[in-house]
Design an enzyme around this catalytic site. Structure first.
Site, PDB file in Angstrom:
ATOM      1  N   HIS A 470       1.071  -1.680  -0.363  1.00 50.34           N
ATOM      2  CA  HIS A 470      -0.231  -0.008  -0.191  1.00 50.34           C
ATOM      3  C   HIS A 470       0.643   1.530  -0.223  1.00 50.34           C
ATOM      4  O   HIS A 470       0.976   2.296  -0.668  1.00 50.34           O
ATOM      5  CB  HIS A 470      -0.755   0.092   1.529  1.00 50.34           C
ATOM      6  CG  HIS A 470      -1.980   1.289   1.020  1.00 50.34           C
ATOM      7  ND1 HIS A 470      -2.692   0.639   1.022  1.00 50.34           N
ATOM      8  CD2 HIS A 470      -1.741   2.593   2.088  1.00 50.34           C
ATOM      9  CE1 HIS A 470      -3.488   2.317   1.372  1.00 50.34           C
ATOM     10  NE2 HIS A 470      -3.233   2.671   1.737  1.00 50.34           N
ATOM     11  N   GLU A 471       1.726   1.184   1.156  1.00 52.26           N
ATOM     12  CA  GLU A 471       2.648   2.681   0.474  1.00 52.26           C
ATOM     13  C   GLU A 471       3.614   2.616  -0.094  1.00 52.26           C
ATOM     14  O   GLU A 471       4.022   3.675  -0.499  1.00 52.26           O
ATOM     15  CB  GLU A 471       3.400   2.468   2.296  1.00 52.26           C
ATOM     16  CG  GLU A 471       2.369   2.616   3.728  1.00 52.26           C
ATOM     17  CD  GLU A 471       1.773   3.479   3.453  1.00 52.26           C
ATOM     18  OE1 GLU A 471       1.909   4.863   2.965  1.00 52.26           O
ATOM     19  OE2 GLU A 471       0.580   3.140   3.779  1.00 52.26           O
ATOM     20  N   HIS A 477       3.425   6.843  -6.471  1.00 52.30           N
ATOM     21  CA  HIS A 477       2.334   7.624  -7.090  1.00 52.30           C
ATOM     22  C   HIS A 477       3.628   9.008  -7.133  1.00 52.30           C
ATOM     23  O   HIS A 477       3.719  10.116  -8.301  1.00 52.30           O
ATOM     24  CB  HIS A 477       1.895   8.043  -6.591  1.00 52.30           C
ATOM     25  CG  HIS A 477       0.430   8.939  -6.759  1.00 52.30           C
ATOM     26  ND1 HIS A 477      -0.833   9.109  -6.621  1.00 52.30           N
ATOM     27  CD2 HIS A 477       0.450   9.703  -8.370  1.00 52.30           C
ATOM     28  CE1 HIS A 477      -1.118   9.603  -7.904  1.00 52.30           C
ATOM     29  NE2 HIS A 477      -0.770   9.707  -8.390  1.00 52.30           N
TER      30      HIS A 477
HETATM   31 ZN    ZN Z   1      -2.922   4.985   1.407  1.00 52.07          ZN
END
Ligand code: ZN
Length: 694
Positions: A470-471, A477
């Site tokens: 997730h991180e 991004h």
């Molecule tokens: Zn998040």
């Protein structure tokens, strides 16, 4: 100390962490603020505004301040001590002031408007135009357009709201801390896991008492309602927790948030209408991907209609199981978590602890880098000799497959004293083009995994593996961006309800057998996670997914409706709205005296006002984006490249819906999430990449 000796001012692009000292902080921030203020003064005097002489200069000053503040904010989070905290707190008020006054700076507002209205606006590139449009929108949302009287009122509303929202959370905190229950007899606590009992025993010891002291702190509360065999004890904690800061329950009226909530809603409504919006929900959505309260309402109602049948079926199963296996003739709200946990254990008997030996951190990282390498055509390599804040911290460089550097990141994986809990990605340096060339992005990835116990390496649970992915999605991004202006580079300028797309998207590879074979390897034997365990893990993934879905939808609909409906803005009937929402979506209806809203800090004191739907919204985007990989191949490089160029590289330069459409070829579809949650059957094509030639 001379400014040039201050490492916080000379650090470019990487901060010299080992040389930083709390005494550098205040002078460095003062120097940057002085520069920023001098810059703003100079900009106010500009006679012919243009991108170069206004927006570009403001960006330069803002970036210098950000680069200086970022390591300070970061060290406060990962290496807290009284000196850092004091210096950090001394800077906070200084930093908040220029920001608020900037939003109401009429000179700058007019300058941006002039740039927007000039014919040369069309010659600016997409990122520049977006920066100007976003700035104008934000000026208007801050009330810069109002007459003098309106401006004063807007400021007064902001000030009172910040006071009220902080009172709201203080009441919740005080009410949570005020309740306690001293227990002497061990049998009262039967079923509660050891770590929660340990916390309760520590509470007792701190007060010089024997036995255990139960509190409403989440780790203890959730352990009691999920595992305590004593039904009366579950009911007691459920009641105390569900009536915190309200007119009901054991501390009724003491920290009652009722009036505070009504006033918050009234002031938010006034603030929104003052700057021309119909409701606070419409005002909040002006900065989001969703276009209108009606659109969000329809989105939530569709999800709710589609998931309620599954939730009803699950509740029916729970009731049956409670009666047959546990002898509970009725399923009360304080039984739901307990019965769910029992059923989960019976059905899947797979604990996170059993999975740990299969996920040594080095294997997981190698697999993660292999996965993103195949998907996005990038390389991740560790760099030695980086200057960091702790010996456990590792430093990596990301480059294109041909070796062109894209960005760097620090990985601070383990829990330790002085480090904030949870996991997060934060910006260290933001990508932008400067007079000295391209400033490449740098990220901090922070987690709180169990440290290695020599000679054993750190072993992760599957939940922790998902957290890492997730991180890392947020990190990509930030790091793969190709945008040249900081304000819309990486995650900057990406709306709140779209920013979780890359992070939730990347988690999917932790749930695919093909992905799992790359990230797992038993610590002793190297064996990948056995197929049987994978199967059990996958079937446990969607256990009670329908009930969880309708509960989140209940919160989201409630939040939206109290901020969107303006029939009685002077006296909104919060309990009536909540009851109505429950009738519509909930399957477990709490008792009349339950006061969920009175402790709903996300919405009354956090940043989620008229934004709680964002969780589900982003889940749909992520599931639907992943759907293209399910259709075209889990590791299809064209698909990966399309995601990289449409989403990961573009930051906030375009409307989030435009970017999503560019990748998916159509609008987001809620079916994708329902399918992922197992609420409708999956149709899955074979991965074309599974061919042996690949
Ligand atoms: Zn998040």
């Amino acid at each position: 100390m001379a400014a040039e000796d201050n490492p916080l001012l000379s650090a470019f692009p990487l901060p010299a962490f080992s040389a930083l000292d709390p005494e550098h902080i205040v002078p460095a921030i003062d120097a940057r603020l002085a520069q920023a203020n001098a810059c703003i003064d100079a900009l106010e005097a500009v006679e012919r505004p243009s991108w170069e002489n206004i927006a570009a200069r403001l960006e330069e000053a803002a970036d210098a301040l950000d680069r200086t503040w970022s390591p300070v904010r970061h060290l406060r989070a990962v290496a807290d001590n009284p000196q850092w905290r004091e210096a950090y707190n001394a800077c906070l008020p200084k930093l908040s002031e220029p920001r608020t006054s900037l939003g109401q700076n009429e000179h700058l507002f007019r300058a941006y408007k002039t740039i927007r209205d000039m014919p040369s606006f069309d010659t600016l590139d997409q990122a520049q135009r977006k920066v100007i449009d976003d700035a104008l929108r934000d000026f208007k949302l801050s009330g810069v357009d109002l007459d003098e009287e309106g401006k004063l009122r807007f400021k007064a509303l902001s000030a009172e709201l910040s006071e009220l929202t902080s009172r709201f959370s203080e009441n919740v905190l005080d009410a949570t801390q005020a309740w306690r229950k001293h227990v002497i007899a061990a049998e009262t606590l039967a079923g509660i896991p050891d770590n929660a009992l340990g916390l309760a025993a520590e509470n007792a010891a701190r007060e010089g008492l024997d036995g255990w002291v139960l509190t409403l702190d989440f780790p203890i509360y959730s352990a009691v309602v999920s595992y305590a065999e004593n039904r009366a004890l579950r009911e007691e904690l459920y009641t105390a927790y569900g009536t915190r800061a309200s007119d009901q329950g054991p501390n009724a009226g003491t920290w009652d948030n009722t009036e505070t909530m009504i006033r918050i809603l009234r002031l938010r409504h006034e603030m929104a209408t003052l700057v021309g919006f119909e409701s606070y929900a419409a005002y909040s959505l002006a900065r989001k991907m969703a276009s209108s309260p009606a659109e969000v309402m329809a989105f939530l109602e569709t999800l709710s209609a589609r998931s309620k049948p599954a939730a009803r079926r699950e509740l029916f199963e729970l009731r049956e199981y409670a009666a047959d296996a546990l002898g509970l003739d009725t399923l009360e709200p304080w039984d739901v978590s307990f019965v769910s946990e029992r059923l989960r254990q019976e059905r899947y008997a797979l604990s996170q602890e059993t999975l740990r030996p299969y996920f040594p951190i080095s294997r997981v990282l190698d697999g993660l880098f292999e996965i993103v390498g195949r998907l996005f055509g990038i390389r991740v390599e560790e760099q030695s000799n980086a200057d960091t804040w702790h010996p456990d911290v590792r430093f990596f460089e990301i480059s294109t497959s041909s070796g062109e550097p894209l960005g760097q990141f620090y990985l601070d994986a383990y829990a330790r004293a002085g480090k904030r809990g949870g996991a997060w990605m934060d910006e260290c340096v933001v990508r932008r083009v400067t007079a000295r060339g391209i400033q490449l992005p740098v990220a901090y990835l922070c987690c709180n995994f169990s440290p290695p116990l020599h000679p054993r390496p750190s072993l992760l649970t599957h939940d922790e593996v998902c957290t890492l992915f997730h991180e890392f999605g947020h990190g990509l991004h930030h790091l793969l961006t190709q945008v040249d202006i900081a304000a819309v580079s990486g995650i900057n300028g990406v709306p709140w309800d779209a920013v979780e797309l890359p992070s939730q998207f990347l988690e999917n590879w932790c749930w695919e057998p093909e992905g799992l074979s790359l990230i797992s390897g038993h610590v002793d034997t190297g064996e990948v996670l056995p197929e049987k365990m994978v199967e059990r893990m996958l079937s446990a993934r969607n256990f009670l997914a329908g009930m969880m879905m309708v509960r989140q939808l209940e919160f989201a609909l409630f939040d939206l409706r109290i901020h969107a409906e303006s029939d009685s803005p002077d006296r909104p009937d919060i309990n009536a709205v909540l009851e109505d929402v429950r009738r519509q979506v909930a399957v477990v209806i709490p008792p009349q005296w339950h006061r969920f809203a009175h402790a709903f800090t996300h919405v009354f004191s956090g940043g989620y006002a008229a934004g709680y739907y964002s969780y589900k919204w982003a889940e749909v985007l992520a599931a639907d984006a992943f759907g293209r990989f399910e259709e075209e191949g889990l590791f299809d490089p064209r698909c990966g490249l399309a995601f990289r160029t449409a989403i990961l590289e573009r930051g906030g330069t375009e409307d989030a819906l435009t970017l999503f459409r560019e990748f998916r070829g159509r609008d987001p579809d809620v079916e994708a999430l329902l399918r992922q949650c197992g609420m409708i059957a999956t149709q899955r094509t074979e991965s074309p990449n599974a061919a042996p030639t690949d």
